[in-house]
Design an enzyme around this catalytic site. Sequence first.
Site, short mmCIF file in Angstrom:
data_model
loop_
_atom_site.label_atom_id
_atom_site.label_comp_id
_atom_site.label_asym_id
_atom_site.label_seq_id
_atom_site.Cartn_x
_atom_site.Cartn_y
_atom_site.Cartn_z
N ASP A 25 1.01 -1.07 -0.11
CA ASP A 25 -0.14 0.01 -0.06
C ASP A 25 0.84 0.96 0.33
O ASP A 25 2.12 1.14 0.69
CB ASP A 25 -1.13 -0.20 0.85
CG ASP A 25 -0.17 -0.25 2.50
OD1 ASP A 25 0.50 -0.81 2.39
OD2 ASP A 25 -0.74 0.51 3.75
N GLU A 49 -0.92 -2.09 5.17
CA GLU A 49 0.09 -2.09 5.96
C GLU A 49 0.37 -0.65 6.48
O GLU A 49 0.76 -0.75 8.61
CB GLU A 49 2.27 -2.39 5.46
CG GLU A 49 3.25 -2.17 6.60
CD GLU A 49 4.12 -0.97 7.29
OE1 GLU A 49 4.33 -1.26 8.16
OE2 GLU A 49 3.61 -0.20 5.89
#
Length: 211
Positions: free
Chosen positions: A98, A164
């Site tokens: 991400d 994350e």
Amino acid sequence: LRKYLFILSLLPCVAIAQNETSIDKNINDILPKVIEWRRDFHQHPELSNREFRTSTIIAAYLRSLGLEVRTGIAKTGVVGILQGGKPGPVIALRADMDALPVTERVDLPFKSVVTDTFNGKTVGVMHACGHDSHVAMLMGTANVLSKMKKDVPGTVVFIFQPAEEGPPNDEEGGAPLMIKEGVLQNPKVQAVFGLHIESAVPVSTIDYKPG
């Protein structure tokens, strides 16, 4: 890429049997593609739990290598499983996918101009934490290990983790959700290794600490 392979070379369960020249050649062959992937992901960042394009590219590539691929874990997570040619334990390598709600202000040919909605606000989106590099490196590692599959004792599980940086408000996500959905089971993972790029660390070195 080399760092992931170095980590595996230290493990008795994944004792890399091919000579260094062969490994170096395979790394050098895939390296231009790793750079291309990294720049593509950088130009097309996606926020936590929204890594739809990223995960689609990863899954398609892992399938092209002949790996068993599982998708939709913790919303957008991807897992690739490489069965080695010799018996041994199960080791996982993990990369986060991400980007952050940050507007890129560096003028690059592959600069991100993406915007999205995050917690109800329109934000710029940027790989400001290096996850674009992590994904590209792990895809490259999957390529190299798939070429030496017969020499790998045990199983290597490639985990591409969403969110994350933390999921949006009122959503689950990230490593806790992947674990809850069984990412470390079937096959049962015995050790997980990850890494993070760091501009202050000299190229081709790894910093670590006990524990």
